[in-house]
Design an enzyme around this catalytic site. Structure first.
Site, PDB file in Angstrom:
ATOM      1  N   ALA A  32      47.620  57.761  26.040  1.00  0.00           N
ATOM      2  CA  ALA A  32      47.147  58.211  27.354  1.00  0.00           C
ATOM      3  C   ALA A  32      45.858  58.998  27.126  1.00  0.00           C
ATOM      4  O   ALA A  32      45.733  60.170  27.502  1.00  0.00           O
ATOM      5  CB  ALA A  32      48.206  59.036  28.084  1.00  0.00           C
ATOM      6  N   HIS A  37      40.921  63.871  23.703  1.00  0.00           N
ATOM      7  CA  HIS A  37      41.073  62.976  22.542  1.00  0.00           C
ATOM      8  C   HIS A  37      39.711  62.434  22.119  1.00  0.00           C
ATOM      9  O   HIS A  37      39.410  62.357  20.927  1.00  0.00           O
ATOM     10  CB  HIS A  37      41.963  61.775  22.893  1.00  0.00           C
ATOM     11  CG  HIS A  37      43.374  62.114  23.259  1.00  0.00           C
ATOM     12  ND1 HIS A  37      43.917  61.844  24.494  1.00  0.00           N
ATOM     13  CD2 HIS A  37      44.365  62.692  22.538  1.00  0.00           C
ATOM     14  CE1 HIS A  37      45.181  62.232  24.512  1.00  0.00           C
ATOM     15  NE2 HIS A  37      45.476  62.757  23.351  1.00  0.00           N
ATOM     16  N   GLN A 155      50.486  74.000  16.848  1.00  0.00           N
ATOM     17  CA  GLN A 155      50.595  72.763  16.061  1.00  0.00           C
ATOM     18  C   GLN A 155      49.521  72.735  14.957  1.00  0.00           C
ATOM     19  O   GLN A 155      49.789  72.344  13.819  1.00  0.00           O
ATOM     20  CB  GLN A 155      50.435  71.562  16.983  1.00  0.00           C
ATOM     21  CG  GLN A 155      50.282  70.242  16.272  1.00  0.00           C
ATOM     22  CD  GLN A 155      50.266  69.076  17.233  1.00  0.00           C
ATOM     23  OE1 GLN A 155      51.308  68.637  17.677  1.00  0.00           O
ATOM     24  NE2 GLN A 155      49.092  68.591  17.580  1.00  0.00           N
ATOM     25  N   MET A 186      42.630  69.596  29.526  1.00  0.00           N
ATOM     26  CA  MET A 186      42.977  68.175  29.633  1.00  0.00           C
ATOM     27  C   MET A 186      44.242  67.900  28.836  1.00  0.00           C
ATOM     28  O   MET A 186      44.443  68.461  27.764  1.00  0.00           O
ATOM     29  CB  MET A 186      41.833  67.328  29.117  1.00  0.00           C
ATOM     30  CG  MET A 186      40.672  67.372  30.059  1.00  0.00           C
ATOM     31  SD  MET A 186      39.346  66.335  29.492  1.00  0.00           S
ATOM     32  CE  MET A 186      38.222  66.559  30.859  1.00  0.00           C
ATOM     33  N   SER A 187      45.074  67.037  29.396  1.00  0.00           N
ATOM     34  CA  SER A 187      46.335  66.695  28.743  1.00  0.00           C
ATOM     35  C   SER A 187      46.817  65.361  29.292  1.00  0.00           C
ATOM     36  O   SER A 187      46.587  65.051  30.466  1.00  0.00           O
ATOM     37  CB  SER A 187      47.365  67.784  29.061  1.00  0.00           C
ATOM     38  OG  SER A 187      48.665  67.328  28.776  1.00  0.00           O
ATOM     39  N   SER A 188      47.502  64.611  28.452  1.00  0.00           N
ATOM     40  CA  SER A 188      48.072  63.334  28.922  1.00  0.00           C
ATOM     41  C   SER A 188      49.073  63.596  30.043  1.00  0.00           C
ATOM     42  O   SER A 188      49.237  62.784  30.949  1.00  0.00           O
ATOM     43  CB  SER A 188      48.771  62.614  27.769  1.00  0.00           C
ATOM     44  OG  SER A 188      47.853  62.426  26.717  1.00  0.00           O
TER      45      SER A 188
HETATM   46  P1  AMP Z   1      48.405  64.365  21.948  1.00  0.00           P
HETATM   47  O1  AMP Z   1      48.070  62.940  22.240  1.00  0.00           O
HETATM   48  O2  AMP Z   1      48.668  65.181  23.161  1.00  0.00           O
HETATM   49  O3  AMP Z   1      49.461  64.495  20.887  1.00  0.00           O
HETATM   50  O4  AMP Z   1      47.096  64.989  21.332  1.00  0.00           O
HETATM   51  C1  AMP Z   1      46.456  64.435  20.213  1.00  0.00           C
HETATM   52  C2  AMP Z   1      45.422  65.404  19.701  1.00  0.00           C
HETATM   53  O5  AMP Z   1      44.477  65.654  20.731  1.00  0.00           O
HETATM   54  C3  AMP Z   1      46.038  66.771  19.319  1.00  0.00           C
HETATM   55  O6  AMP Z   1      45.392  67.242  18.148  1.00  0.00           O
HETATM   56  C4  AMP Z   1      45.691  67.618  20.512  1.00  0.00           C
HETATM   57  O7  AMP Z   1      45.594  68.994  20.222  1.00  0.00           O
HETATM   58  C5  AMP Z   1      44.353  67.049  20.922  1.00  0.00           C
HETATM   59  N1  AMP Z   1      44.089  67.360  22.324  1.00  0.00           N
HETATM   60  C6  AMP Z   1      44.872  67.111  23.390  1.00  0.00           C
HETATM   61  N2  AMP Z   1      44.329  67.592  24.510  1.00  0.00           N
HETATM   62  C7  AMP Z   1      43.162  68.171  24.145  1.00  0.00           C
HETATM   63  C8  AMP Z   1      42.125  68.866  24.851  1.00  0.00           C
HETATM   64  N3  AMP Z   1      42.187  69.082  26.166  1.00  0.00           N
HETATM   65  N4  AMP Z   1      41.066  69.327  24.142  1.00  0.00           N
HETATM   66  C9  AMP Z   1      40.996  69.137  22.796  1.00  0.00           C
HETATM   67  N5  AMP Z   1      41.936  68.498  22.083  1.00  0.00           N
HETATM   68  C10 AMP Z   1      43.005  68.026  22.741  1.00  0.00           C
END
Ligand code: AMP
Length: 282
Positions: A32, A37, A155, A186-188
């Site tokens: 997502a 990312h 993490q 931002m977040s999935s």
């Molecule tokens: P995830 O897909 O949520 O497991 O995230 C994958 C990587 O992207 C992890 O290292 C997260 O910390 C990083 N990440 C997710 N959201 C953000 C964001 N808004 N800004 C920077 N890095 C992010």
């Protein structure tokens, strides 16, 4: 850009890259994909000859079955989003057996206490899942550098500890938090927010920046109380925790020490959707 669906397809390519003494950057994700990312991928592209982006919703790091089932899975869109990137990008969508050849078991790690704070205490077993999946990925991909967002700051510290205790020869690169114009990190999971929840969730960053501004003036109890009262007055968002902690040990702050760095960490529910964020305070 090339997509690989198993380690048996990917490994010969990685071996060829290593033979030529070229560097591999690794960006683990759960898909997502969004601009957060993409910022990690961009840094990795700038600093390495080849970049592997994994897309894998890791079952062992979810302590809540519904959260795992409802986690957005948008693999076609994800591939589309990065398709314009150069040849040096490899997308790896592993089979579960690649990562967990002995079944879905987690390793019990001792991360020297970091794993018991905040996310660790509210999501039991979460960091054993994170450690297990990353240990597997590092072994399969053997990257020179791996990229993690400060969005998941705890993490990031767990990963640093993991490579130290497991003696994994990879350099960890921390990347800043990317935000929506409203300030929301931002977040999935943001994809699941209603319009109203999305708007209201701007409060999370607003509160964090207020705490940051007052950190030198007010004590921890005053700051915490104000955050709690702010969320009590909001009917859309529910505060799970707000903690000011030492950036390195993640131990909650009691008495400020001069040479230490502190961060505020927050977890909030918008309905069923859990959002986390953090901010550096000094
Ligand atoms: P995830 O897909 O949520 O497991 O995230 C994958 C990587 O992207 C992890 O290292 C997260 O910390 C990083 N990440 C997710 N959201 C953000 C964001 N808004 N800004 C920077 N890095 C992010």
């Amino acid at each position: 850009m090339q997509v690989y669906y198993s380690i048996s397809e990917l490994k010969p390519k990685l071996n060829a890259i290593k033979k030529q003494e070229q560097t591999i950057g690794f960006v683990p994700t759960m898909g997502a994909l969004h601009k957060g990312h993409l910022s990690l991928i961009e840094s990795a592209m700038n600093q390495n000859d080849t970049v592997v982006v994994s897309i894998f919703v890791n079952p062992t790091q979810f302590n809540n079955k519904e959260d795992f089932e409802n986690y957005p899975r948008t693999i076609e869109e994800d591939i589309q989003i990065v398709s314009h990137l150069k040849d040096k990008l490899m997308i790896y969508v592993p089979r579960v057996e690649d990562i967990y050849p002995n079944g879905l078991q987690t390793i019990q790690f001792d991360f020297e206490g970091i794993e018991h704070e905040m996310e660790g205490s509210f999501r039991p077993g979460h960091f054993d899942g994170v450690g297990s999946v990353l240990k597997s990925f590092f072994k399969l991909i053997e990257p020179n550098k791996a990229y993690f967002g400060e969005k998941d700051f705890q993490q990031l510290q767990i990963v640093r500890k993991l490579i130290e205790i497991e003696h994994i020869p990879v350099q960890i690169i921390a990347c800043p938090i990317m935000r929506e114009p409203t300030g929301l990190a931002m977040s999935s999971r943001n994809k699941r927010l209603s319009e109203k929840q999305f708007k209201e969730a701007a409060l999370i960053y607003k509160v964090l920046t207020e705490v940051q501004a007052d950190f030198g003036i007010k004590n921890v109890n005053e700051l915490t109380q104000r955050v709690e009262e702010t969320f009590e007055a909001n009917t859309t968002l529910k505060l799970e925790y707000f903690i000011i902690a030492d950036e390195e040990t993640l131990q909650p702050l009691k008495n400020k020490e001069k040479n230490k760095k502190y961060r505020a960490f927050i977890a909030v529910f918008a309905g069923e959707i859990r959002l986390i964020d953090n901010i550096a305070l000094n």
